[in-house]
Scaffold this active site. Structure first.
Site: not given
Ligand code: PEP
Length: 250
Positions: A9, A11, A95, A97, A167, A173, A213, A234-235
């Site tokens: 993802n 973002k 999501h 966010e 999640e 994040g 994460s 994400g990251g």
């Molecule tokens: C996400 O964006 O759904 C996510 C889990 O981000 P991260 O892996 O950065 O925590």
């Protein structure tokens, strides 16, 4: 056996140049499609370029959101028809966010999930509790409600084909990932809710990802859990090196 799915993802990150370079580099290296499904969910303005760059390969492209109507006077929105037309495979829905910053409700996410299926897109439906909810003993009620209401009215076949991403909001994040046992217990709980709502056949087939994460250093522990069928990342999905390492760990 459920096939694991690793979905990045991105973002609101990367430039078009970086995004296309990512797809060019990763598409030929994605491990055999029989082992794992691999996807990156990109900002909508990159999607046409990415589906073209990854066409015919095992790297699938996903969107991060869509509207629940095919067309019309909805300034700024993107329809499932448009996504399908571009060759998009997956769409992330709900999501945390989007729930937090854009006020998305379970009912709206549910409406989008139905529309996604109508147009041949695979929804990745996100659920997850905040730290306050977890510490307040509301984990089960929040996750039960989000899961049941977001999937309400879908057919058993649709549920079997979708992806749920569990999640926990406090792990997204933040670098604070859930322990593998916590993640397993939570994904199992989501599966139990699916079983209660749609039956055991649907629950056995639905793929449930953990997200929060996840990185190359911890993915193996999550993937060793019986109810975790992949990760929404994400990251660690922003760079080709770590994305490929995630896939190689499966
Ligand atoms: C996400 O964006 O759904 C996510 C889990 O981000 P991260 O892996 O950065 O925590």
């Amino acid at each position: 056996m459920r096939k694991p799915i690793i979905a990045g993802n991105w973002k609101m990150n990367l430039s078009l140049k970086d995004a296309v370079a990512f797809a060019e580099e990763v598409k030929g290296t994605v491990p055999a499609s029989s082992k794992v499904d691999a996807a990156v969910c990109a900002p909508s303005v990159f999607l046409a370029h990415l589906t073209e760059a990854a066409a015919g390969t095992d790297l699938k492209i996903g969107a991060q959101n869509m509207y629940d109507q095919e067309s019309g006077a909805y300034t700024g929105e993107i329809s499932p028809v448009m996504l399908k037309d571009l060759g998009v495979t997956y769409v992330i829905l709900g999501h945390s966010e989007r729930r937090e910053y854009f006020g998305e409700t379970d009912a709206f996410i549910n409406s989008k999930a139905k529309k996604a299926f109508e147009h041949g897109l695979v929804p990745i439906v996100c659920v997850g509790e905040t730290l306050e909810q977890r510490e307040g003993g509301q984990f089960e009620s929040v996750i039960r409600e989000q899961t049941a209401n977001s999937l309400k009215g879908l057919t058993v076949d649709q549920v079997k084909n979708l992806v749920v991403a569990y999640e926990p909001v406090w792990a997204i994040g933040t670098g604070k990932s859930a322990t593998e046992q916590d993640a397993q217990d939570s994904c199992k709980f989501v599966r139990d809710v699916v079983a209660a709502e749609f039956g055991t056949e649907a629950a056995e087939a639905v793929r449930i990802q953990y997200g929060g994460s996840v990185k190359p250093e911890n993915i193996k522990e999550y993937m060793a859990q019986p109810d975790i069928d992949g990760a929404l990342v994400g990251g660690a999905s922003l760079e080709t090196g770590s994305f490929l390492k995630l896939l190689e760990a499966i």
